[in-house]
Structure formats: structure tokens, C-alpha cells
Scaffold this motif. Structure first.
Motif, PDB file in Angstrom:
ATOM      1  N   ASN A  81       0.826  -1.214   0.000  1.00 21.55           N
ATOM      2  CA  ASN A  81       0.000   0.000   0.000  1.00 21.55           C
ATOM      3  C   ASN A  81       0.863   1.268   0.000  1.00 21.55           C
ATOM      4  N   LEU A  82       1.899   1.229  -0.818  1.00 24.29           N
ATOM      5  CA  LEU A  82       2.801   2.364  -0.921  1.00 24.29           C
ATOM      6  C   LEU A  82       2.825   2.880  -2.357  1.00 24.29           C
ATOM      7  N   SER A  83       2.981   4.174  -2.494  1.00 19.01           N
ATOM      8  CA  SER A  83       3.197   4.793  -3.794  1.00 19.01           C
ATOM      9  C   SER A  83       4.548   5.486  -3.760  1.00 19.01           C
ATOM     10  N   PHE A  84       5.046   5.869  -4.905  1.00 23.94           N
ATOM     11  CA  PHE A  84       6.341   6.544  -4.927  1.00 23.94           C
ATOM     12  C   PHE A  84       6.320   7.864  -4.162  1.00 23.94           C
ATOM     13  N   PRO A  85       5.275   8.674  -4.304  1.00 26.35           N
ATOM     14  CA  PRO A  85       5.259   9.907  -3.510  1.00 26.35           C
ATOM     15  C   PRO A  85       5.341   9.640  -2.009  1.00 26.35           C
ATOM     16  N   GLU A  86       4.814   8.492  -1.554  1.00 23.13           N
ATOM     17  CA  GLU A  86       4.895   8.135  -0.138  1.00 23.13           C
ATOM     18  C   GLU A  86       6.239   7.499   0.209  1.00 23.13           C
ATOM     19  N   LEU A  87       6.847   6.849  -0.777  1.00 19.76           N
ATOM     20  CA  LEU A  87       8.076   6.102  -0.523  1.00 19.76           C
ATOM     21  C   LEU A  87       9.292   7.005  -0.425  1.00 19.76           C
ATOM     22  N   MET A  88       9.416   7.945  -1.336  1.00 18.89           N
ATOM     23  CA  MET A  88      10.648   8.729  -1.418  1.00 18.89           C
ATOM     24  C   MET A  88      10.924   9.586  -0.180  1.00 18.89           C
ATOM     25  N   PRO A  89       9.906  10.135   0.510  1.00 20.20           N
ATOM     26  CA  PRO A  89      10.225  10.868   1.748  1.00 20.20           C
ATOM     27  C   PRO A  89      10.924  10.014   2.800  1.00 20.20           C
ATOM     28  N   ALA A  90      10.760   8.699   2.706  1.00 15.56           N
ATOM     29  CA  ALA A  90      11.417   7.810   3.668  1.00 15.56           C
ATOM     30  C   ALA A  90      12.923   7.766   3.473  1.00 15.56           C
ATOM     31  N   ASP A 133       7.083   4.313   8.931  1.00 18.60           N
ATOM     32  CA  ASP A 133       6.977   2.863   8.751  1.00 18.60           C
ATOM     33  C   ASP A 133       8.337   2.260   8.384  1.00 18.60           C
ATOM     34  N   PRO A 134       8.858   1.316   9.186  1.00 14.81           N
ATOM     35  CA  PRO A 134      10.139   0.684   8.843  1.00 14.81           C
ATOM     36  C   PRO A 134      10.106  -0.040   7.504  1.00 14.81           C
ATOM     37  N   GLY A 135       8.929  -0.595   7.166  1.00 17.67           N
ATOM     38  CA  GLY A 135       8.808  -1.272   5.874  1.00 17.67           C
ATOM     39  C   GLY A 135       8.991  -0.300   4.724  1.00 17.67           C
ATOM     40  N   ALA A 136       8.441   0.890   4.866  1.00 16.63           N
ATOM     41  CA  ALA A 136       8.605   1.909   3.832  1.00 16.63           C
ATOM     42  C   ALA A 136      10.067   2.338   3.743  1.00 16.63           C
TER      43      ALA A 136
END
Length: 273
Positions: free
Chosen positions: A151-160, A168-171
Motif C-alpha cells: 500500500n505504498l506509492s512513490f510519492p509516499e516512498l521517497m520521503p522515507a 513505517d520501517p517497511g517503507a
């Protein structure tokens, strides 16, 4: 390798029926090299070995990409991450092979050898480079599916990827996968660009030279008769375009579309060029 060599201490001896040679299939591998008596030029062996090392590298990278796809399909992110780092290191071998030729192969030597190559010989026919490209596309498809499953998108992933991220550690782990894929792709792009630089050096036709710019039809062509423009286009084509798009998106998120580009903003909001 050189059986006619009179000095036994200079003779390269192999195929001695040892366990080492049997395990590595070394006899078969060395037998692929052109014998010394059949070399068409003193640099012929260097040229062949540099390309064979590159092809072996593609085999290793392809095998690693296949394993990466399998691990991502299983949601085994940590082993996949380790393998991506391995692929990145493997990709340095072809880059180093090209740099070796650039640093040690005179243009006259290359042109003499090239005149004797079979018609139509072209590095674009490399089976390894083609296999790596196709396997990389599979890895990307599996990675995109992995993001959907989490349930991740790139816009949500890159800030990690930012320092101090505590979400989220998974992210965070998947963002590391994305960064390592990007770094691997950077080395692959580097190989293409270093290779292009070698072509400009050994064949000519650099687009920045005025006489070539003025008469593009007179620029050198590949062994297929294709223009250098084909190679120049390939030199900027990445395996994972979306990651490079995200680099642009991240840049813009930091004000890249404003006058902040290439500047440092102090707490006082004063900018220094």
C-alpha cells in the motif's frame, strides 16, 4: 595459448586436468581466446579480453537480477537489497573494461583491428546487454507490485529516504531498495556514457566539434552503418526511468522550480550564489 613460444618460461600452459580447471571450466574459457599466432594486432588480445570480461559481467548481473526478482516476489526485501548492491558492484567491471581500453588502446591500433572485423559486427548485438535490460524490466515490474502489496506509492516512498525519517520501517526498507536500484542504474548509465566517450575518442565524431556539427552526415558510423546518434540516444536511456523521474520530483519538492536551484539558503533567508 602460445604453443609455438620457444622459451618454456614464456609459454602459457593450461588444460592440465586439475580439479581447479575442471570446476571453473577454465580450459573451455581460455580456449575461446585467439591463439597468439593468430592475433591480427598486438592489441587484439586486450580488445577481446576486455569484451569477454564485459560479457561475463552481463551474465553475472543477469543472474543476480533474476534472483532479485525472485526475492522481491517472496517479499524477502533484505536479501533482495543485498543482491542489488552486488549487481551494482558487478556493473563496475564493464565500466573498468572500457576505461582500460580508453587508457591503453591507441586509436591507430583500434582502426587497424576494426578494418578486419566481420561486416556488421556491432556491440549492439551483445546478448548480455540485451538480457540484462529485459531482466531489469522484470525486476521493476516486481518492485512496483511489491509497493502495491505494501500500500505504498512513490510519492509516499521517497520521503522515507530523508535523514531522520521515523515512519513505517517497511517503507524505509523499500525506499532503500529504490535508492540501490537507482545507484545500480547509475553505474549502467555510466557504462553507456564511458563507452560513448571511447567511441568518440577512437572513431571521432564528437558532437561538440564544429566540423562534425556542421556536417552530421560525415560523422563516423557503426559497423552496421548506423549513425553515432543512435548510440548517443542509448547513452542516456536508463533501465528504471521512473526512478530518474522521482529524482526530478524530489528536486522540485525542494524548490527546484524556483530561484533556489544551486543556492544555499541561510536561516536569515539570505541566498548566496
Amino acid at each position: 595459448m602460445n604453443p609455438s613460444e620457444q622459451n618454456p618460461r614464456l609459454r602459457y600452459v593450461y588444460d592440465r586436468d586439475t580439479g581447479y580447471e575442471a570446476e571453473l571450466r577454465l580450459t573451455a574459457a581460455l580456449s575461446a581466446l585467439v591463439p597468439t599466432d593468430d592475433l591480427v594486432h598486438p592489441d587484439h588480445r586486450l580488445f577481446q579480453i576486455a569484451h569477454l570480461v564485459t560479457e561475463y559481467s552481463w551474465v553475472a548481473i543477469h543472474h543476480t537480477l533474476c534472483d532479485i526478482a525472485t526475492d522481491l516476489e517472496r517479499d524477502d526485501t533484505v536479501p533482495a537489497l543485498r543482491l542489488i548492491r552486488r549487481a551494482k558492484q558487478l556493473a563496475a567491471w564493464p565500466v573498468n573494461s572500457i576505461r582500460l581500453l580508453i587508457d591503453s588502446l591507441p586509436q591507430a591500433s583500434f582502426l587497424q583491428m576494426r578494418a578486419g572485423f566481420p561486416e556488421g559486427s556491432s556491440g549492439l548485438d551483445s546478448p548480455g546487454a540485451r538480457a540484462v535490460r529485459k531482466a531489469a524490466h522484470v525486476v521493476w515490474e516486481v518492485f512496483e507490485k511489491t509497493l502495491v502489496d505494501h500500500n505504498l506509492s512513490f510519492p509516499e516512498l521517497m520521503p522515507a529516504t530523508r535523514p531522520g525519517y521515523s515512519g513505517d520501517p517497511g517503507a524505509a526498507l523499500l525506499s532503500e531498495v529504490a535508492m540501490e536500484l537507482h545507484r545500480f542504474d547509475s553505474v549502467m548509465v555510466e557504462w553507456k556514457q564511458v563507452h560513448l566517450n571511447m567511441v568518440w575518442q577512437l572513431l571521432g565524431g564528437h558532437p561538440g566539434v564544429s566540423e562534425d556539427t556542421a556536417a552530421p552526415s560525415d560523422r563516423p558510423t557503426s559497423m552496421r552503418g548506423r549513425p553515432l546518434a543512435d548510440l548517443e540516444r542509448l547513452a542516456v536511456r536508463p533501465l528504471f526511468p521512473r526512478l530518474w523521474q522521482e529524482s526530478t520530483a524530489m528536486y522540485r519538492s525542494f524548490g527546484g522550480d524556483t530561484d533556489l536551484a544551486y543556492r544555499y539558503r541561510h536561516d536569515t533567508s539570505k541566498e548566496i550564489q
